[in-house]
Design an enzyme around this catalytic site. Structure first.
Site, short mmCIF file in Angstrom:
data_model
loop_
_atom_site.label_atom_id
_atom_site.label_comp_id
_atom_site.label_asym_id
_atom_site.label_seq_id
_atom_site.Cartn_x
_atom_site.Cartn_y
_atom_site.Cartn_z
N TYR A 143 0.92 -1.00 -0.22
CA TYR A 143 -0.11 -0.07 -0.02
C TYR A 143 0.86 1.24 -0.07
O TYR A 143 0.28 2.37 -0.15
CB TYR A 143 -0.94 0.04 1.38
CG TYR A 143 -2.00 -1.19 1.17
CD1 TYR A 143 -2.13 -1.80 0.18
CD2 TYR A 143 -2.81 -1.08 2.27
CE1 TYR A 143 -3.12 -2.75 0.16
CE2 TYR A 143 -3.90 -2.12 2.39
CZ TYR A 143 -4.01 -2.93 0.98
OH TYR A 143 -4.97 -3.99 1.05
N LYS A 193 3.19 -15.25 2.71
CA LYS A 193 2.98 -16.27 1.72
C LYS A 193 4.36 -16.54 1.06
O LYS A 193 4.75 -16.40 0.21
CB LYS A 193 2.31 -15.48 0.61
CG LYS A 193 1.93 -16.30 -0.66
CD LYS A 193 0.80 -17.36 -0.62
CE LYS A 193 0.36 -17.91 -1.76
NZ LYS A 193 -0.27 -19.27 -1.60
N ASP A 253 -11.15 -7.99 7.94
CA ASP A 253 -12.50 -8.00 7.68
C ASP A 253 -13.15 -9.43 7.62
O ASP A 253 -14.31 -9.54 8.08
CB ASP A 253 -12.67 -7.42 6.10
CG ASP A 253 -12.65 -5.87 6.05
OD1 ASP A 253 -12.35 -5.20 7.22
OD2 ASP A 253 -12.84 -5.26 5.09
#
Ligand code: NAD
Length: 359
Positions: A143, A193, A253
């Site tokens: 981001y 990951k 979320d």
């Protein structure tokens, strides 16, 4: 002891829910002998209307002069079309996080006992409830990396986003997670990951070093795809889940949804120095603003997190959490969590009932 709190009510339901949380703090102050003073700070759409920018000059300085910040929510359709960054409410959110150095986002996802029916998972999947803490890295990763968009010769347009993490960034968020686990059930699940991404391989090696240092804490690596699956298959296995910015955005979320309602979940964003920023995870809910319909519990529980993590007042924090559970156990519900056949109460009445349980 006097604590100074910057209040950013913001837009939509923000002022309504912040008002209830402030009254809860005042009640705690009376009961436990603390004094809280409040400094109101303008930010978001209301600031655009008042002074022409969502993050007025001096906002960070005002907040830094306080011991903690309580934010309602910012934004709404009225300010949704502007293209200049200073006229966009979300610019203010990114600016304040960065100016206050808030690199760790803590989002508890707990299934409140009285609301077990609101959990979309089958009861046999959550026999012991859900009580986990998502720790998301907030100021690094994709981001904040370089963004590019360019024309190729034969494949049309192409875009790229750079994801980078330094050892130092990983270590500081990792330490937060291990320290939190020591205050909870003593387990850290680090999500990455590492089978594909180099940033994840560095992430994992730093976490392994920390796991040796915090040998009293149980540690595990979980690949992000498996983490997404395990959250709906067996969420009770998690205590503290730590992960990088984008994975954390998505998984927090998911973790919120399995607990039932957006109106119940608090969050904290903290750095190495005061003040931390506390806010409900929901937005400004313009559809219900000004109607006494908003659920104030997420903001009230955010204040409990403030007492626990910024002011080291765990007993006062627990008192608020128990007051919320007691009101829910009696069956009182705002409209967002009311089962069919239950007459809902409004924002103010919910706040008042929670305060009454504190005295
Ligand atoms: P939202 O969270 O505001 O609302 C989603 C739905 O949940 C709506 O139906 C709303 O009525 C309901 N809801 C939310 N909080 C509630 C509460 N406390 N009690 C009862 N019901 C509640 O998300 P959205 O609609 O996507 O966004 C609305 C605005 O909020 C947008 O401008 C968005 O940018 C902004 N936003 C701000 C923040 C923040 O300030 N941190 C976070 C998310 C969204």
């Amino acid at each position: 002891m006097n604590y100074k709190i910057a209040l950013i009510p913001g837009d939509g339901i923000g002022p309504e829910v912040v008002q209830e949380a402030v009254q809860v703090l005042e009640t705690i102050g009376e009961k436990y002998g603390h004094s809280f003073t409040f400094e109101r700070v303008l930010m978001g759409g209301c600031a655009i209307d008042a002074v022409g920018k969502s993050y007025p000059d001096g906002t960070a300085e005002k907040c830094k002069a306080c011991d903690a910040v309580l934010l309602g929510a910012v934004g709404g359709p009225k300010w949704g079309h502007a293209t200049e960054p200073e006229k966009r409410p979300e610019t203010a959110l990114l600016s304040i996080r960065s100016d206050l150095g808030l690199y760790a986002n803590l989002r508890p996802a707990a299934l409140r006992p009285a609301l077990a029916d609101a959990c979309p998972l089958k009861p046999e999947v959550v026999p012991n409830g859900i009580d986990l803490m998502m720790v998301r890295e907030l100021t690094g990763g994709i981001y904040f990396g370089k963004r590019e968009r360019y024309q190729t010769e034969d494949r049309g347009e192409e875009a790229a986003d750079r994801m980078a993490y330094s050892e130092q960034e990983i270590e500081r968020i990792g330490r937060r997670a291990f320290e939190l686990a020591r205050l909870r059930r003593g387990k850290v699940s680090s999500v990455d990951k590492a089978n594909v991404l180099e940033t994840s391989r560095l992430w994992r090696s730093v976490m392994h070093r920390l796991a040796q240092e915090y040998s009293d804490v149980t540690y595990e690596d979980v690949l992000v795809d498996n983490a997404a699956m395990q959250l709906v298959k067996d969420p009770g296995q998690f205590d503290v889940v730590v992960t990088e910015n984008m994975f954390g955005d998505i998984l927090s979320d998911e973790a919120s949804m399995i607990t039932g309602s957006i109106g119940l979940l608090p969050s904290a964003s903290i750095g190495d120095t005061a003040p931390g920023l506390y806010e409900p995870i929901h937005g400004s809910a313009p559809d219900i603003a000004g109607k006494d319909l908003a659920n104030p519990i997420a903001t009230i529980l955010s204040v409990a997190m403030m007492l626990r993590y910024s002011f080291q007042l765990p007993n006062e924090a627990t008192a608020i959490e128990q007051a919320v559970d007691a009101v829910l156990a009696e069956g009182w519900r705002t409209a967002d969590i009311a089962e069919t056949g239950v007459t809902p109460i409004g924002t103010k009445e919910m706040g008042r009932r929670i305060r009454e349980k504190l005295v």
